[in-house]
Write an enzyme that holds these catalytic residues in place. Structure first.
Site, PDB file in Angstrom:
ATOM      1  N   CYS A 178     -18.198  -7.823  46.611  1.00  0.00           N
ATOM      2  CA  CYS A 178     -17.465  -8.701  47.586  1.00  0.00           C
ATOM      3  C   CYS A 178     -18.286  -8.712  48.869  1.00  0.00           C
ATOM      4  O   CYS A 178     -18.391  -9.843  49.442  1.00  0.00           O
ATOM      5  CB  CYS A 178     -16.041  -8.130  47.627  1.00  0.00           C
ATOM      6  SG  CYS A 178     -15.241  -8.116  45.794  1.00  0.00           S
ATOM      7  N   LYS A 191     -21.482 -10.569  49.269  1.00  0.00           N
ATOM      8  CA  LYS A 191     -21.384 -11.929  49.273  1.00  0.00           C
ATOM      9  C   LYS A 191     -20.636 -12.635  49.879  1.00  0.00           C
ATOM     10  O   LYS A 191     -20.835 -13.784  50.557  1.00  0.00           O
ATOM     11  CB  LYS A 191     -20.848 -12.114  47.612  1.00  0.00           C
ATOM     12  CG  LYS A 191     -20.428 -13.562  47.436  1.00  0.00           C
ATOM     13  CD  LYS A 191     -19.820 -13.577  45.878  1.00  0.00           C
ATOM     14  CE  LYS A 191     -18.483 -12.999  45.788  1.00  0.00           C
ATOM     15  NZ  LYS A 191     -17.365 -14.259  46.223  1.00  0.00           N
ATOM     16  N   LYS A 243     -19.375   2.467  44.140  1.00  0.00           N
ATOM     17  CA  LYS A 243     -18.533   3.199  44.787  1.00  0.00           C
ATOM     18  C   LYS A 243     -17.649   4.042  43.586  1.00  0.00           C
ATOM     19  O   LYS A 243     -17.896   3.414  42.395  1.00  0.00           O
ATOM     20  CB  LYS A 243     -17.453   2.530  45.552  1.00  0.00           C
ATOM     21  CG  LYS A 243     -16.531   1.528  44.955  1.00  0.00           C
ATOM     22  CD  LYS A 243     -15.379   1.172  45.728  1.00  0.00           C
ATOM     23  CE  LYS A 243     -14.204   0.500  44.945  1.00  0.00           C
ATOM     24  NZ  LYS A 243     -13.267   0.022  45.681  1.00  0.00           N
TER      25      LYS A 243
END
Ligand code: UGA
Length: 436
Positions: free
Chosen positions: A263, A266, A325
């Site tokens: 996310c 981009k 993550k």
């Protein structure tokens, strides 16, 4: 309410399953047969806590089904969510092919008045283009309204984010759409003011603004970590010092290797591109991206400079963490993977471990023949010179000191500042973090 969600990726699947969990009758539609067949058996193609159990529970309750067929998934349904991917093009812009394909297919199949919510992250103005495309392809006698409903789900905690949202953003000017939105989200029992209605273009931009702001916080603390490192100040003190001001807040102020994932990188690229489309320039966003890139490069320099007097080509290093993550097996834009690619060219061997992202990483790293994937966290540790922690999984935070002591050069590089520095030093192991 009967709802069809198109796209069974992270956004679509979590949204669809959670809407079934709160009592709606949901069909998740995807053209990928293989994925749909697996989902029917409750098998999720990626790791997301809580999701599998929820799927099985709602299939049993008859609240949830999976389909490949636009025809079947549009019968007697008038609420649709488009949740397909908008990958990055080479120039940073978003590839809208999948969104447009879905919109067209829906328009051709929908047979009664309907609302199509766009959850995919799309550049400002896209909802209007989708509305036009739908109008051109729909049956004459029906009305299909497009509205924007961006998502704010964090991978690894997405179910929780959906069921306990900070806010629900909806771009629409239609009173009918507003009342349908209230009914959809009503079972969540969220306060009225948490459902925020705004013009469509504003909702589209809000999504980019949220992610870009969070990324900016991360790059801010990372930029500061360069200075605080040079001044021999622990960046954690600064985080606490400024984060306690409620205007700033201490979330997303963890210094480290930088942000990755599908996310932030981009969406920043896309927002920069949106500026350019308007002949504008975003110096801030370019810097956020630059700082993020440099964070990994600086960390690499720390590793190289530690071993400066000895030949790195003879060294074996251990890496913990591959996913972008914790609590996900997603390695898209993972800083760990990027660092591993840089390091693999310089060292004799890399032993890498992750609780769940190994399978995805193998595909990405299989061209390197000096990378070995470990089955357990500590295997081969006595062969290794150093440990590098790239993802802050819980199981990495309190390592077994007796085992760490087996590292030949007795040094740990903590790319996420997630280890207990004092404890490591007490065990006569050198600790190198990100200004910690
Ligand atoms: C992000 C947003 O947090 C969601 O609200 C949004 O819906 C989602 O993108 C999306 O657009 O779909 P996500 O990419 O799953 O969610 O992950 P985050 O938890 O935001 O973390 C992004 C990256 O920032 C990770 O690489 C993480 O390690 C890094 N990070 C995060 C830091 O380096 N420091 C921090 O303090 C926090």
């Amino acid at each position: 309410m009967k709802i069809t969600v198109v796209g069974t990726g992270y956004v679509g699947l979590v949204s669809g399953v959670c809407m079934s969990e709160i009592g709606h009758n949901v069909t998740c539609l995807d053209i990928n047969r293989n994925v749909i067949n697996k989902l029917r058996k409750g098998k999720v193609p990626y790791y997301e806590p809580k999701l599998e159990k929820m799927i099985l529970r709602n299939i049993k309750k008859n609240n949830l089904s999976f389909s490949n067929s636009y025809k079947n998934s549009t019968q007697e349904v008038n609420i649709f969510f488009i949740c397909v991917g908008t990958p990055e093009n080479n120039d940073g812009s978003s590839n809208l092919k999948y969104v447009y394909d879905v919109a067209k297919s829906l328009a051709k199949n929908i047979s009664e008045d309907a609302i199509v919510f766009i959850k995919s992250t799309v550049p400002v103005g896209t909802n209007a283009l989708i509305q036009k495309l739908i109008n051109e392809n729909k049956k004459n006698n029906i009305n299909i309204m497009v509205a924007s409903n961006p998502e704010f789900l964090k991978e690894g905690d997405a179910v929780n984010d959906f069921l306990n949202p900070d806010r629900v953003i909806v771009g629409t000017s239609s009173k009918d759409v507003m009342s349908v939105v209230k009914k959809i989200y009503e079972p969540l029992k969220i306060k009225n003011e948490k459902i925020v209605f705004m013009p469509i273009k504003a909702a589209e931009l809000t999504k980019y603004a949220a992610n870009s702001f969070l990324a900016t916080k991360i790059s801010f603390i990372n930029e500061l970590s360069i200075l605080s490192d040079a001044l021999n100040i622990n960046i954690e003190h600064i985080k606490r010092g400024i984060g306690s001001d409620p205007r700033i807040g201490d979330k997303f102020l963890n210094a480290g290797l930088g942000f990755g994932g599908s996310c932030f990188p981009k969406d920043i690229a896309s927002l920069i591109n949106i500026y350019e489309q308007k002949n504008l320039e975003s110096n801030l966003l370019r810097s956020v991206r630059e700082v993020n890139k440099n964070q990994r490069i600086n960390f690499m320099k720390k590793i190289l400079s530690h071993f400066k007097n000895s030949k790195l080509t003879n060294k074996k290093l251990m890496i913990w963490g591959l996913s972008f993550k914790p609590e996900t097996d997603d390695i898209r834009e993972s800083i760990s993977i990027k660092l591993i690619k840089d390091l693999a060219k310089k060292v004799k061997k890399l032993y890498v471990y992750d609780p769940i992202a190994i399978k995805n990483s193998q595909k990405e790293l299989n061209r390197f023949n000096n990378i070995d994937f470990l089955k357990s966290q500590y295997s081969n540790i006595s062969e290794c010179d150093a440990l590098i922690v790239c993802t802050e999984w819980e199981i990495f935070k309190n390592p077994d000191m007796a085992k760490l002591k087996k590292l030949k050069s007795k040094v740990v590089f903590d790319g996420r500042n997630c280890l207990n520095k004092e404890k490591i030093l007490q065990n006569n192991i050198k600790y190198i973090g990100v200004s910690k």
